[in-house]
Scaffold this motif. Structure first.
Motif, PDB file in Angstrom:
ATOM      1  N   LEU A   3      32.297  -4.865 114.378  1.00  0.00           N
ATOM      2  CA  LEU A   3      32.116  -5.375 115.836  1.00  0.00           C
ATOM      3  C   LEU A   3      30.973  -6.015 116.233  1.00  0.00           C
ATOM      4  N   VAL A   4      31.094  -6.957 116.916  1.00  0.00           N
ATOM      5  CA  VAL A   4      30.215  -7.836 117.496  1.00  0.00           C
ATOM      6  C   VAL A   4      30.333  -7.773 119.194  1.00  0.00           C
ATOM      7  N   CYS A   5      29.113  -7.413 119.817  1.00  0.00           N
ATOM      8  CA  CYS A   5      29.126  -6.886 121.019  1.00  0.00           C
ATOM      9  C   CYS A   5      28.262  -7.688 121.935  1.00  0.00           C
ATOM     10  N   ILE A   6      28.850  -8.265 122.964  1.00  0.00           N
ATOM     11  CA  ILE A   6      28.113  -9.297 123.823  1.00  0.00           C
ATOM     12  C   ILE A   6      28.673  -8.605 125.392  1.00  0.00           C
ATOM     13  N   SER A   7      27.747  -8.773 126.354  1.00  0.00           N
ATOM     14  CA  SER A   7      28.243  -8.660 127.695  1.00  0.00           C
ATOM     15  C   SER A   7      27.313  -9.447 128.562  1.00  0.00           C
ATOM     16  N   ASP A   8      27.668  -9.570 129.989  1.00  0.00           N
ATOM     17  CA  ASP A   8      26.727 -10.190 130.761  1.00  0.00           C
ATOM     18  C   ASP A   8      26.211 -11.622 130.402  1.00  0.00           C
ATOM     19  N   THR A   9      27.210 -12.372 130.005  1.00  0.00           N
ATOM     20  CA  THR A   9      26.577 -13.812 129.607  1.00  0.00           C
ATOM     21  C   THR A   9      26.810 -14.695 130.873  1.00  0.00           C
ATOM     22  N   HIS A  10      27.445 -14.253 131.752  1.00  0.00           N
ATOM     23  CA  HIS A  10      27.450 -14.890 133.196  1.00  0.00           C
ATOM     24  C   HIS A  10      27.664 -16.537 133.085  1.00  0.00           C
ATOM     25  N   SER A  11      28.634 -16.794 132.424  1.00  0.00           N
ATOM     26  CA  SER A  11      29.092 -18.585 132.022  1.00  0.00           C
ATOM     27  C   SER A  11      27.942 -18.900 131.198  1.00  0.00           C
ATOM     28  N   MET A  12      27.247 -18.371 130.398  1.00  0.00           N
ATOM     29  CA  MET A  12      26.429 -19.152 129.536  1.00  0.00           C
ATOM     30  C   MET A  12      26.493 -18.706 128.216  1.00  0.00           C
ATOM     31  N   HIS A  13      28.050 -18.509 127.951  1.00  0.00           N
ATOM     32  CA  HIS A  13      28.362 -18.016 126.619  1.00  0.00           C
ATOM     33  C   HIS A  13      28.223 -19.160 125.450  1.00  0.00           C
ATOM     34  N   GLY A  21      32.341 -11.397 112.384  1.00  0.00           N
ATOM     35  CA  GLY A  21      32.891 -10.181 112.451  1.00  0.00           C
ATOM     36  C   GLY A  21      34.310 -10.082 112.502  1.00  0.00           C
ATOM     37  N   ASP A  22      34.791  -9.026 112.855  1.00  0.00           N
ATOM     38  CA  ASP A  22      36.232  -8.374 112.510  1.00  0.00           C
ATOM     39  C   ASP A  22      36.719  -8.443 114.170  1.00  0.00           C
ATOM     40  N   GLU A  48      37.254 -20.672 119.954  1.00  0.00           N
ATOM     41  CA  GLU A  48      36.349 -21.442 118.912  1.00  0.00           C
ATOM     42  C   GLU A  48      35.623 -20.461 118.078  1.00  0.00           C
ATOM     43  N   GLN A  49      35.712 -19.066 118.395  1.00  0.00           N
ATOM     44  CA  GLN A  49      35.164 -18.107 117.444  1.00  0.00           C
ATOM     45  C   GLN A  49      35.886 -17.550 116.550  1.00  0.00           C
ATOM     46  N   PRO A  50      35.127 -17.127 115.216  1.00  0.00           N
ATOM     47  CA  PRO A  50      35.777 -16.874 113.957  1.00  0.00           C
ATOM     48  C   PRO A  50      36.578 -15.549 114.050  1.00  0.00           C
TER      49      PRO A  50
END
Length: 209
Positions: A3-13, A21-22, A48-50
């Motif tokens: 698992l690859v975890c992100i949060s709170d990117t606020h349009s700056m992804h 990851g899976d 675009e993410q794998p």
């Protein structure tokens, strides 16, 4: 399963280096001001993410997903969008919910007590991975003032977690709480990508389950 975890990117992804990851999990506040145009850009980036699977929940900045749900959800072609709902991937049961206790006038806010507790009561007991936008009270939920720090997580969510067999709880919302904490055999992950200064500097948190 990775698992690859992100949060709170606020349009700056697009400024975030996301490892492979899976399952890529975004725990809300994916947008800046919450427009459909921002959401469409996010979906293009997700394409675009794998990762074979992507899971997204909303957060308090993600206005279009609250106010224009049909139009917004139609734009999400490259992620599983969870709003008080679940999905199962390779035998792992995920549940996602966007709600946070009222703080000023933000999206997906509910009053503490019965209103928000009703949402938490919907979480199935058999959930393996819980994704909420905000933290439970007392867990990676500290905000800092000039004089002290405050715990601002949801007490009702913390109480609900006592009945659940959730192994992993992923959230964001409180940028200063970024990190991991294990308590009573459960791993809590605050995956906030942005710092308290809204800089997308915190790296994604990678977990193997």
């Amino acid at each position: 399963m990775r698992l690859v975890c992100i949060s709170d990117t606020h349009s700056m992804h697009r400024q975030v280096a996301v490892p492979d990851g899976d399952v890529l999990i975004h725990a809300g506040d994916c947008l800046g001001v919450g427009t459909l145009e921002e959401l469409e850009d996010l979906d293009n980036w997700l394409s675009e993410q794998p990762h074979r699977h992507k899971i997204l929940i909303a957060g308090n900045h993600d206005w279009c997903l609250q106010d224009e749900p049909a139009e917004a959800e139609a734009l999400l072609r490259h992620a599983i969008y969870l709003r008080d709902s679940g999905t199962e991937i390779e035998g792992v049961r995920f549940w996602g919910s966007p709600w946070t206790p009222i703080f000023f006038d933000w999206a997906f806010n509910l009053a503490r007590g019965p209103a928000i507790a009703e949402r938490w009561a919907q979480i199935p007991a058999a959930t393996d991975v819980l994704i909420t936008h905000g933290p439970p009270a007392g867990i990676l939920d500290q905000v800092f003032t000039a004089k002290d720090s405050l715990s601002v997580g949801c007490e009702d969510l913390a109480r609900e977690l006592e009945r659940l067999a959730v192994k992993l709880h992923i959230f964001g919302h409180i940028h200063e709480g970024y990190g991991q904490q294990t308590l009573n055999y459960r791993l809590y992950v605050n995956a906030s990508t942005c710092t308290g200064q809204y800089k997308p500097m915190n790296p994604p948190i990678v977990l193997d389950i």
